[in-house]
Motif scaffolding. Sequence first.
Motif, PDB file in Angstrom:
ATOM      1  N   ASN A   1       3.130   1.239   6.482  1.00 37.46           N
ATOM      2  CA  ASN A   1       2.990   0.522   5.409  1.00 37.46           C
ATOM      3  C   ASN A   1       2.340  -1.074   5.237  1.00 37.46           C
ATOM      4  O   ASN A   1       3.239  -1.487   6.422  1.00 37.46           O
ATOM      5  CB  ASN A   1       3.712   1.143   3.801  1.00 37.46           C
ATOM      6  CG  ASN A   1       3.359   2.892   3.897  1.00 37.46           C
ATOM      7  OD1 ASN A   1       2.693   3.246   3.183  1.00 37.46           O
ATOM      8  ND2 ASN A   1       4.142   3.246   4.087  1.00 37.46           N
ATOM      9  N   TYR A   2       1.507  -1.483   4.607  1.00 32.76           N
ATOM     10  CA  TYR A   2       1.413  -2.864   4.473  1.00 32.76           C
ATOM     11  C   TYR A   2       2.283  -3.478   3.330  1.00 32.76           C
ATOM     12  O   TYR A   2       1.920  -2.957   2.244  1.00 32.76           O
ATOM     13  CB  TYR A   2      -0.443  -3.386   3.862  1.00 32.76           C
ATOM     14  CG  TYR A   2      -1.038  -2.562   5.848  1.00 32.76           C
ATOM     15  CD1 TYR A   2      -0.577  -3.466   6.943  1.00 32.76           C
ATOM     16  CD2 TYR A   2      -1.789  -1.623   5.516  1.00 32.76           C
ATOM     17  CE1 TYR A   2      -2.126  -3.013   7.741  1.00 32.76           C
ATOM     18  CE2 TYR A   2      -2.212  -1.124   6.989  1.00 32.76           C
ATOM     19  CZ  TYR A   2      -2.404  -1.865   7.934  1.00 32.76           C
ATOM     20  OH  TYR A   2      -3.055  -1.567   8.899  1.00 32.76           O
TER      21      TYR A   2
ATOM     22  N   THR B   1       0.838  -1.070   0.044  1.00 32.09           N
ATOM     23  CA  THR B   1      -0.385   0.157   0.063  1.00 32.09           C
ATOM     24  C   THR B   1       0.614   0.751   0.555  1.00 32.09           C
ATOM     25  O   THR B   1       0.273   2.889   0.108  1.00 32.09           O
ATOM     26  CB  THR B   1      -1.023   0.221   1.328  1.00 32.09           C
ATOM     27  OG1 THR B   1       0.540  -0.161   2.265  1.00 32.09           O
ATOM     28  CG2 THR B   1      -2.118  -1.154   1.219  1.00 32.09           C
TER      29      THR B   1
ATOM     30  N   SER C   1      -4.028  -0.141  -3.135  1.00 30.83           N
ATOM     31  CA  SER C   1      -4.632   1.535  -1.791  1.00 30.83           C
ATOM     32  C   SER C   1      -5.197  -0.481  -0.499  1.00 30.83           C
ATOM     33  O   SER C   1      -5.452  -1.396  -0.611  1.00 30.83           O
ATOM     34  CB  SER C   1      -6.544   1.248  -2.726  1.00 30.83           C
ATOM     35  OG  SER C   1      -6.791  -0.022  -2.518  1.00 30.83           O
ATOM     36  N   GLU C   2      -5.481   0.141   0.242  1.00 30.40           N
ATOM     37  CA  GLU C   2      -5.486  -0.535   1.356  1.00 30.40           C
ATOM     38  C   GLU C   2      -6.349  -1.300   1.241  1.00 30.40           C
ATOM     39  O   GLU C   2      -6.296  -2.411   1.719  1.00 30.40           O
ATOM     40  CB  GLU C   2      -5.942   0.517   2.762  1.00 30.40           C
ATOM     41  CG  GLU C   2      -4.155   1.077   2.857  1.00 30.40           C
ATOM     42  CD  GLU C   2      -4.399   1.269   4.205  1.00 30.40           C
ATOM     43  OE1 GLU C   2      -5.016   1.046   4.941  1.00 30.40           O
ATOM     44  OE2 GLU C   2      -3.182   1.974   5.217  1.00 30.40           O
ATOM     45  N   GLU C   3      -7.579  -0.971   0.541  1.00 30.73           N
ATOM     46  CA  GLU C   3      -9.241  -1.583   0.051  1.00 30.73           C
ATOM     47  C   GLU C   3      -8.732  -2.525  -0.283  1.00 30.73           C
ATOM     48  O   GLU C   3      -9.171  -3.596  -0.358  1.00 30.73           O
ATOM     49  CB  GLU C   3     -10.310  -0.886  -0.473  1.00 30.73           C
ATOM     50  CG  GLU C   3     -11.601  -0.900  -0.428  1.00 30.73           C
ATOM     51  CD  GLU C   3     -12.533  -0.114  -1.970  1.00 30.73           C
ATOM     52  OE1 GLU C   3     -11.727   0.257  -1.679  1.00 30.73           O
ATOM     53  OE2 GLU C   3     -13.427  -0.454  -1.118  1.00 30.73           O
TER      54      GLU C   3
ATOM     55  N   LYS D   1       2.120  -5.240   8.603  1.00 33.99           N
ATOM     56  CA  LYS D   1       2.456  -3.763   8.014  1.00 33.99           C
ATOM     57  C   LYS D   1       4.241  -3.198   8.680  1.00 33.99           C
ATOM     58  O   LYS D   1       4.132  -3.730  10.635  1.00 33.99           O
ATOM     59  CB  LYS D   1       2.416  -2.824   9.546  1.00 33.99           C
ATOM     60  CG  LYS D   1       1.859  -1.937   9.599  1.00 33.99           C
ATOM     61  CD  LYS D   1       0.477  -0.609  10.898  1.00 33.99           C
ATOM     62  CE  LYS D   1       0.256   0.338  10.335  1.00 33.99           C
ATOM     63  NZ  LYS D   1      -0.503   0.803  11.483  1.00 33.99           N
TER      64      LYS D   1
END
Length: 212
Positions: free
Chosen positions: A79-80, A40, A57-59, A75
């Motif tokens: 960020n992931y 992300t 995106s995070e979604e 994480k």
Amino acid sequence: MSKHGVLLVLSSPSGGGKTTLCNRLSEIFPNLRYSTSMTTRPPRPYEIDGEDYLFVSEEEFFRRQKNGEFIEWAKVHDNYYGTLYSHVNELLDAGYDVILDIDTQGAATIKGKVPQAVFVFILPPSLESLAERLYKRDENCGVDKQIILDRLSAAKTEISHLGLYNYVVVNDDVEVATETLKSILIAEKARTDHLDLDQIINSEKFDFLLEM
Ligand code: 5GP
């Protein structure tokens, strides 16, 4: 002769020189593939979507995480990041050796799921040299100094997890570090658990062994 490829897990603090070493290794071993992670994090100006990372995106990331698509995810620095099962399996099934460039949390997860993977930590010669590399790499990207300080503090935490790894390679001189990594991969590829022993034993080349 290989039964399946080697899964090589490489970790180092951000700026530790992993990317350069991964590229060097890929040049030496044509059968080696880098697993492109999903993240992300926004791309840096020089990064290419689909090559350096799959930028999402995070979604989108959490949709895939809920679907169980990641062999590991973590994480890191706000960020992931995640490694896709499908991507790694495709490469291993095709007979490639695979490098995962992931943090210590991800490496711990892989160790639980794939204990026969090879775990290598790339250690910068000092925190000072790591700071220099981070400043140099990010000077054109307008990165906040606080981010670099946070990465240095994260580096200390990551280094404290060294015990998880099979090998430590100090990246003082990139040529020496490349040679060390090369030796590790060659040795690991020769391990009996990576070889199809039946095929060797039944091979005509070794018939003389059966006649003895
Ligand atoms: P960077 O954003 O500087 O490229 O990477 C930051 C950190 O995230 C590095 O330590 C890198 O190894 C780690 N990282 C990259 N991809 C993954 C991944 O798929 N999973 C995990 N756990 N860490 C990753």
